[in-house]
Enzyme design. Structure first.
Site, PDB file in Angstrom:
ATOM      1  CG  HIS A 270      -2.108  -0.896   1.043  1.00 49.55           C
ATOM      2  ND1 HIS A 270      -3.193  -0.880   1.885  1.00 49.55           N
ATOM      3  CD2 HIS A 270      -2.370  -1.841   0.108  1.00 49.55           C
ATOM      4  CE1 HIS A 270      -4.067  -1.786   1.497  1.00 49.55           C
ATOM      5  NE2 HIS A 270      -3.584  -2.389   0.425  1.00 49.55           N
ATOM      6  CG  ASP A 334      -4.759  -8.154   2.326  1.00 54.56           C
ATOM      7  OD1 ASP A 334      -5.511  -8.867   1.634  1.00 54.56           O
ATOM      8  OD2 ASP A 334      -4.860  -6.914   2.369  1.00 54.56           O
TER       9      ASP A 334
END
Ligand code: RNT
Ligand code: ZN
Length: 427
Positions: A270, A334
């Site tokens: 991210h 994730d």
């Protein structure tokens, strides 16, 4: 099929090579037996959503909210029983301590339509029973995406009714996670990630963030019970369709988490493509009570490729181990890849991460610090280089053997079998 004799011979070979590796590490003051134990004891929270491409059980038309699972490899889990069976099978191939992370999308409501703001612990009863039976602790995530009310934003939405719906969902999720935590004798992490952002250049970056701040204050108005519930907030740089602006940016959540005493989640995918989070761990831990690390792998515009034993991952693992405060750093995975066997995706990612921790525990930390503290930085660099070629693979094989899980790529055969027997019939 391997015969018993083959298995015994293989185990003998692993032990033999390990004894040499053990001596090589001992020469640098490292006890490989201890490193194996320490690395195996780190709980890795495996994400349920790799098993079904983040589909969930709501009968959703498709994934929305800036994330996308691409590919259509056969065998996706279609319900809770299949997902649990697949996860259990994956667990049998993964050494070390495991947790399992659920999303609100995975509620089991017996065919009843239960709105997300009405979800309660009872809708996760099957998961909790399973978790108790398998001794796999659970974590939780509210789902602020793939929903008709999420298209114009969730906690940032200018429409108060919509915002309130999502605030209620946030509160409901904390209750569910608290029920997990109370039942399992280990806290549950409740991680909030919202997709709110803008495809093109916004004229007002402030108002959505002001609304997000107020919404979070409401969600967190009830105090978390220590040791039961750990709240975390996950930032993102951009998503698909939110390329220009994401309200929940790193700076926003870092500021919020530090000022309100909430945990911070950093997902390795991210940030800017060349930005790694290894350096951020010690920096943020001085200001926030806890961290959640989402291990993922960013490639160009995608943040969610299967985790591998990359330099990035190894750096982050080393930093986590160096902080020496496992209670404050929660480890999770994730990613979602629908183009390969989903069980293999779980196994590859989790084994790679466990490898990263093992390597980190094998670091001659004392020698490196000593060199650093006495100004011999050439020695520090030389040792770091030297350690890259120590017989790490032999120690990893021994970790797998001790855990009763397949050594090397020995697990691939079982995945192939499972594909034939359990996955083939799923249409
Ligand atoms: C999305 C975030 C988030 C999700 C999962 C499904 O960019 O990383 O964590 O991937 O919650
Ligand atoms: Zn994430």
């Amino acid at each position: 099929m391997e015969s018993r004799n083959d298995t015994e011979t293989a185990a003998f070979a692993v032990e033999k090579v390990y004894s040499l590796a053990k001596a090589a590490y001992a020469a640098f003051g490292i006890d490989t037996d201890n490193a194996i134990k320490a690395a195996s004891n780190i709980p890795i929270s495996i994400h349920c959503w790799q098993g079904d491409d983040v589909t969930g059980f709501e009968g959703a038309a498709g994934l929305s909210g800036g994330i996308l699972a691409t590919g259509n490899y056969p065998g996706r889990a279609r319900n809770g029983d299949e997902l649990r069976a697949d996860a259990e099978f994956a667990f049998s191939l993964i050494p070390g301590e495991k947790r399992f992370s659920l999303h609100a999308l995975y509620a089991e409501t017996d065919g009843k339509k239960v709105q997300r703001d009405e979800l309660a612990p009872e809708h996760f009863k099957k998961w909790m029973d399973w978790s108790a039976a398998k001794k796999i602790n659970l974590d939780f995530n509210p789902s602020f995406f793939s929903h008709p009310l999420s298209h114009a934003g969730t906690l940032c939405c200018a429409d108060k009714n919509t915002r309130d719906f999502w605030i209620r969902h946030g509160k409901a999720s904390r209750n569910i996670a608290s029920a997990f935590g109370a039942n399992q004798g280990s806290h549950a992490v409740n991680n909030i990630w919202i997709p709110d952002g803008s495809k093109d250049i916004p004229a007002d970056r402030l108002s959505p963030r002001q609304r997000l701040l107020d919404a979070l204050d409401e969600i967190f108005s009830a105090k978390a019970s220590a040791g039961v519930l750990t709240d975390t907030l996950e930032s993102k740089l951009f998503g698909i369709g939110s390329e220009s602006y994401v309200a929940g940016s790193h700076e926003f959540y870092l500021g919020y988490a530090a000022s309100k005493g909430i945990g911070l989640c950093m997902d390795t995918g991210h940030f800017h493509p060349t930005e790694t989070i290894a350096d951020k761990i010690s920096a943020t831990l001085l200001f926030v009570p806890s961290l959640l690390i989402h291990f993922s792998r960013g490639i160009r515009w995608d943040s969610d490729h299967v985790t591998i034993f990359s330099d990035d991952l190894r750096d982050v693992c080393r930093e986590i181990v160096r902080q020496n405060c496992p209670q404050r750093i929660n480890i999770a995975l994730d990613y979602f890849d629908a183009s390969i066997n989903r069980i293999a995706a779980w196994v590859i990612g989790t084994r790679s991460l466990r490898k990263g921790f093992l390597e980190a525990f094998l670091e001659p930390a004392a020698l490196l610090r000593d060199a650093e503290n006495s100004g011999r930085n050439h020695e520090r660099l030389a040792l770091m280089e030297e350690f890259k070629t120590l017989p790490f693979g032999a120690v990893w094989d021994k970790l797998c053997l001790d855990a009763g899980t397949p050594v090397g790529s020995g697990w691939l055969g079982s995945v192939g079998e499972y594909e034939k027997t359990a996955l083939a019939g799923r249409k």
